[in-house]
Design a protein around this motif. Structure first.
Motif, mmCIF file in Angstrom:
data_model
loop_
_atom_site.group_PDB
_atom_site.id
_atom_site.type_symbol
_atom_site.label_atom_id
_atom_site.label_comp_id
_atom_site.label_asym_id
_atom_site.label_seq_id
_atom_site.Cartn_x
_atom_site.Cartn_y
_atom_site.Cartn_z
ATOM 1 N N LEU A 7 3.920 -4.230 -9.921
ATOM 2 C CA LEU A 7 4.990 -4.735 -9.060
ATOM 3 C C LEU A 7 4.577 -4.835 -7.593
ATOM 4 N N GLY A 8 3.515 -4.144 -7.214
ATOM 5 C CA GLY A 8 3.073 -4.191 -5.822
ATOM 6 C C GLY A 8 3.869 -3.267 -4.923
ATOM 7 N N VAL A 9 4.370 -2.169 -5.471
ATOM 8 C CA VAL A 9 5.147 -1.206 -4.703
ATOM 9 C C VAL A 9 4.331 0.091 -4.626
ATOM 10 N N PHE A 10 4.189 0.649 -3.427
ATOM 11 C CA PHE A 10 3.402 1.874 -3.223
ATOM 12 C C PHE A 10 2.002 1.720 -3.797
ATOM 13 N N THR A 11 1.321 0.660 -3.419
ATOM 14 C CA THR A 11 0.028 0.323 -4.013
ATOM 15 C C THR A 11 -1.025 1.389 -3.726
ATOM 16 N N ARG A 12 -1.073 1.867 -2.497
ATOM 17 C CA ARG A 12 -2.087 2.861 -2.162
ATOM 18 C C ARG A 12 -1.854 4.172 -2.908
ATOM 19 N N LEU A 13 -0.631 4.616 -2.960
ATOM 20 C CA LEU A 13 -0.314 5.842 -3.679
ATOM 21 C C LEU A 13 -0.600 5.680 -5.170
ATOM 22 N N SER A 14 -0.229 4.549 -5.720
ATOM 23 C CA SER A 14 -0.474 4.290 -7.137
ATOM 24 C C SER A 14 -1.965 4.223 -7.434
ATOM 25 N N GLY A 15 -2.718 3.632 -6.535
ATOM 26 C CA GLY A 15 -4.165 3.533 -6.722
ATOM 27 C C GLY A 15 -4.835 4.887 -6.758
ATOM 28 N N LEU A 69 6.830 -4.412 -1.176
ATOM 29 C CA LEU A 69 7.348 -3.488 -0.184
ATOM 30 C C LEU A 69 6.266 -3.240 0.853
ATOM 31 N N ARG A 70 6.451 -3.754 2.053
ATOM 32 C CA ARG A 70 5.452 -3.621 3.109
ATOM 33 C C ARG A 70 5.999 -2.710 4.197
ATOM 34 N N PRO A 71 5.238 -1.654 4.566
ATOM 35 C CA PRO A 71 5.687 -0.794 5.658
ATOM 36 C C PRO A 71 5.777 -1.557 6.967
ATOM 37 N N LYS A 72 6.714 -1.177 7.811
ATOM 38 C CA LYS A 72 6.934 -1.898 9.070
ATOM 39 C C LYS A 72 5.776 -1.740 10.040
ATOM 40 N N ASN A 73 5.069 -0.618 9.997
ATOM 41 C CA ASN A 73 4.041 -0.385 10.991
ATOM 42 C C ASN A 73 2.754 -1.158 10.736
#
Length: 103
Positions: A7-15, A69-73
């Motif tokens: 889904l492309g949500v929390f990609t870094r954490l999921s990776g 979901l893209r973080p604002k920063n």
């Protein structure tokens, strides 16, 4: 976690979670024989290592433009983006001007 990757949500954490699961799978399933050559001529733990390195790669690179979901920063906004674009435009204009003078 693989659902989050799809889904492309929390990609870094999921990776990183996929990489950790594959690390434990490599240790528990193959143990010391992970780097030995199997019957097919490949490493015993080759597929597990492939998935582990894919998870590590996604942790460092992120999802890129294909995220839901893209973080604002992370997204440059406002004055920073405008000033960066102006600097790039000025550099390109100056390089074009120098090239014309050298002809």
């Amino acid at each position: 976690m693989p659902l989050f990757l799809i889904l492309g949500v929390f990609t870094r954490l999921s990776g990183i979670m996929v990489a950790l699961v594959m690390l434990f799978a490599l240790i528990l399933a193959h143990g010391g024989s992970a780097f030995t050559i199997g019957e097919t001529g490949a490493l015993e733990g080759e597929l597990t290592m492939l998935f582990m390195l894919s998870g590590i790669t996604l942790f460092f690179t992120g999802g890129g433009r294909y995220v839901l979901l893209r973080p604002k920063n992370i997204v440059p906004q406002g004055k920073f983006l405008v000033s960066s674009l102006r600097k790039i435009n000025d550099q390109v204009t100056w390089m074009t001007y120098e090239r014309r003078l050298s002809r």
